[in-house]
Design an enzyme around this catalytic site. Structure first.
Site, PDB file in Angstrom:
ATOM      1  CG  ASP A  51      -4.325  -1.387   0.251  1.00 19.31           C
ATOM      2  OD1 ASP A  51      -3.301  -2.058   0.474  1.00 19.31           O
ATOM      3  OD2 ASP A  51      -4.623  -0.368   0.882  1.00 19.31           O
ATOM      4  CB  SER A  81      -0.957  -0.038   1.193  1.00 21.61           C
ATOM      5  OG  SER A  81      -1.941   0.951   1.089  1.00 21.61           O
TER       6      SER A  81
END
Length: 224
Positions: free
Chosen positions: A214, A64
């Protein structure tokens, strides 16, 4: 085992392979960025002002927002030195996060956010996309100055996709733009839209498509 071992480089220093792992966390990426900025400044006192974090780690892994930090630490400039100093990454967060995650200030902002969460991502990600494409340009995974590992999750295949310097050596279909990888791994569900991109062969033909969100969906801590 022997095949896997052949893709591991020798340690940069001594007999130990050094690994830097950076968790996800959105705007909280400023925390590792600040710590790494301090670490780099201390290393520069020992080894000179040109010392960079990428010089000291055999592998940098990030998920991320940690994937974004990873790519910025390992991205090369025209002289094959790190494109960004660690302090540049801290400044990047301080300068751009308010525009990446703009906050509504009118009285009914809370109600509006609830409605948005039901209809799609809270943010469109356009500013972040433009920023990463400008900063990372045409740089690809195979060009990083040290080995990197950046997890994403493909929502079409419903499986993790790990963008790895080790894996790309035997699987060129993973050789995506660093900007695309960063956009994908940071596309947190409900906050930013999934990122669709592809890799191409030398003839410009599409080799593989990705529909990434993500990496924290699979491994917020890339060590695992």
């Amino acid at each position: 085992m022997e095949r896997a071992r052949s893709f591991l480089q020798s340690p940069t220093y001594g007999n130990v392979i050094t690994v830097l792992s950076i968790d996800g966390g959105g705007i909280r990426g400023i925390i590792p960025a600040t710590i790494l900025s301090f670490l780099e400044s201390e290393l520069q006192k020992l080894d000179g002002e040109d010392a960079r974090i990428a010089d000291y780690f055999d592998v940098i892994a990030g998920t991320s927002t940690g994937g974004l930090v990873t790519a910025m630490l390992a991205a090369p400039d025209e002289n094959d030195r790190p494109l960004f100093a660690a302090k540049d990454i801290k400044d990047f967060y301080l300068q751009h996060c308010p525009k990446i995650f703009p906050q509504d200030s009118f009285p009914l902002a809370g109600a509006t956010e609830i409605i948005k969460s039901l209809t799609g991502p809270k943010y469109d990600g356009k500013y972040l996309h433009k920023l990463l494409r400008e900063r990372l340009g045409d740089l690809k995974l195979h060009q990083t100055l040290t080995n990197v590992i950046i997890p994403t999750f493909d929502i079409k295949r419903l499986q993790p996709i790990i963008f790895s310097s080790y894996e790309v050596k035997r699987n060129p279909s993973l050789d995506a733009l660093l900007s695309d990888i960063c956009i994908g791994t940071s596309a947190a569900p409900t906050y930013l839209p999934a990122h669709c991109f592809h890799t191409e062969n030398p003839n410009g033909e599409v080799v593989r498509e990705f529909h990434a969100i993500d990496g924290g969906v699979a491994a917020n801590n890339p060590v695992y």
